[in-house]
Design an enzyme around this catalytic site. Structure first.
Site, PDB file in Angstrom:
ATOM      1  N   HIS A 154       0.521   1.026  -1.980  1.00 50.62           N
ATOM      2  CA  HIS A 154       0.594  -0.291  -1.336  1.00 50.62           C
ATOM      3  C   HIS A 154       1.246  -0.140   0.026  1.00 50.62           C
ATOM      4  O   HIS A 154       2.381   0.347   0.104  1.00 50.62           O
ATOM      5  CB  HIS A 154       1.380  -1.262  -2.209  1.00 50.62           C
ATOM      6  N   ASP A 161      -3.318  -1.102  -1.198  1.00 49.91           N
ATOM      7  CA  ASP A 161      -3.607  -2.502  -1.507  1.00 49.91           C
ATOM      8  C   ASP A 161      -2.549  -3.434  -0.920  1.00 49.91           C
ATOM      9  O   ASP A 161      -1.448  -3.005  -0.569  1.00 49.91           O
ATOM     10  CB  ASP A 161      -3.592  -2.713  -3.033  1.00 49.91           C
TER      11      ASP A 161
HETATM   12 ZN    ZN Z   1      -2.813  -6.073  -5.299  1.00 48.44          ZN
END
Ligand code: ZN
Length: 422
Positions: free
Chosen positions: A379, A238
């Site tokens: 991430h 993400d």
């Molecule tokens: Zn996020």
């Protein structure tokens, strides 16, 4: 010879004599604590004095926000800070930056919206004020503003603002100038941030006109042989893309694996090349909103804008249709479920990489939680996440794991169910 060396050094300093479409970096700060959520994005232009001013502004805004966050724990709604950017150049040397801040907190009667602009000339090494770029007919502009915002404008404030032209917030393109006013600056808050654009052809400065060329890309997923027997997980990333994304893709490729990248719309254009690389290597792209606002706190229109703007920008720049949505902060409500026609993808292994920021610790946590069928959240904006993958991928490879995209995992789960019911 000396002249050539000097020119080369100047070229390097100005970054990009050779490669003008070079991606600049976008700095992302995404945090989630008990009482506050933070989503900040701003450009790193490579121009020291400009970057310093931008960071100073971000730092001060964050400090103001921290003061707003209630101290008592476990409130129903956390405070939210969101800062988003726009950055474009006119010619090679006029850098235009707009930072838009949004603050919401239970301590505030109304959310705060604020806009800040920077216009910098990297040839003359100076910040520009409006009078540097154009002779304006102020009475025409004032009349235009009065006409357009007649319901909310304060006439005395309008006069006051234009008596100090140096302080006006503005940006420009090759054929228009835009003025920006914060709520209460010239009008009541019902008009929000005012962006007033007017066409302009009579610039004081020489503007070199250049057409931006964008490369289009056709998506061809790589056909892989998927096994329904092998233990399988989907890796998801993400908040990117970032300068680490390409490295992650190369590492995935080394272990013949693929992943799904849930991207932010406000980074897509700038990391166009990176995302082409992501797709060319058989990975999947999903939507993670435009600028990381918490989707469940938005009006229906704002929610749709966050989702559609990202889908459209990906379609336009990469010719790719996004099917998957990962809501920011994993927050879902009925408005989201009933109005967004996309597959919502959450996760069931949280590596906490954004918090731990230590490759070994992240890898240990991930490896102890990973089991067949899991969707793993990471991430691609941290170096430590890249480091963790260097431990996780060989280990999972050794254990016989198959690492796939979210769509591939769903496909495998479907095939397994069919095999079971046969
Ligand atoms: Zn996020």
């Amino acid at each position: 010879m000396q002249k050539i060396v000097l020119l080369l050094i100047i070229c390097l300093l100005l970054t990009g004599c050779k490669n003008k479409t070079r991606e600049f970096q976008v700095k992302g700060i995404i945090e989630e604590n008990h009482n506050d959520i933070v989503g900040i994005h701003y450009p790193i232009t490579g121009i020291k004095i400009l970057d310093k001013q931008i960071e100073q502004y971000i730092f001060n805004t964050k400090k103001t926000f921290d003061k707003q966050v209630p101290k008592e724990l476990s409130l129903k709604l956390p405070s939210e800070l969101n800062i988003d950017y726009e950055y474009w150049k006119v010619g090679d040397n006029y850098h235009n930056i707009v930072l838009t801040t949004f603050i919401n907190s239970p301590n505030l009667a109304h959310p705060i919206s604020e806009v800040k602009t920077f216009v910098y000339d990297s040839l003359k090494n100076k910040f520009l004020v409006l009078s540097d770029i154009a002779h304006l007919n102020v009475s025409i502009i004032k009349r235009g503003l009065l006409d357009k915002y007649k319901d909310c404008i304060f006439i005395e404030k309008l006069e006051a603002v234009f008596s100090q032209m140096e302080g006006l917030k503005f940006t420009f393109t090759k054929d228009a100038i835009t003025l920006y006013f914060n709520p209460y600056e010239i009008a009541s808050s019902s008009c929000g941030i005012i962006k007033y654009e007017f066409p302009y052809s009579d610039f004081k400065i020489p503007i070199e006109l250049k057409e931006n060329t964008t490369k289009t890309f056709e998506y061809h997923p790589t056909i892989k042989k998927l096994s329904i027997e092998r233990p399988t997980i989907a890796l998801t990333f993400d908040d990117g893309p970032s300068k680490y994304t390409k490295e992650i893709v190369k590492l995935l490729e080394k272990y013949e694996t693929n992943a799904t990248f849930f991207v932010l719309g406000n980074k897509v254009k700038n990391y166009n090349e990176t995302l082409q690389f992501v797709l060319e290597h058989g990975n999947e792209i999903g939507n993670h909103s435009y600028n990381h606002k918490q989707l469940t706190r938005l009006s229906l229109n704002e929610l749709k804008e966050q989702v559609e703007k990202t889908n459209n920008i990906v379609k336009d720049t990469l010719n790719y249709d996004i099917r998957l949505l990962r809501p920011t902060y994993g927050a879902i409500n009925d408005t989201l479920k009933n109005n967004i026609n996309m597959e919502i993808v959450l996760w069931n292994v949280d590596t906490l990489d954004w918090k731990l920021k230590n490759s070994k610790v992240i890898a240990k946590k991930a490896l102890s939680d990973i089991k067949d069928g899991k969707i793993v959240l990471m991430h691609d904006i941290y170096k430590s996440t890249l480091g963790a993958l260097k431990i996780i991928l060989p280990e999972l490879h050794k254990q016989g794991y198959q690492i796939v995209t979210v769509s591939e995992l769903k496909e495998i789960q479907k095939l397994r169910n069919e095999a079971k019911n046969r």
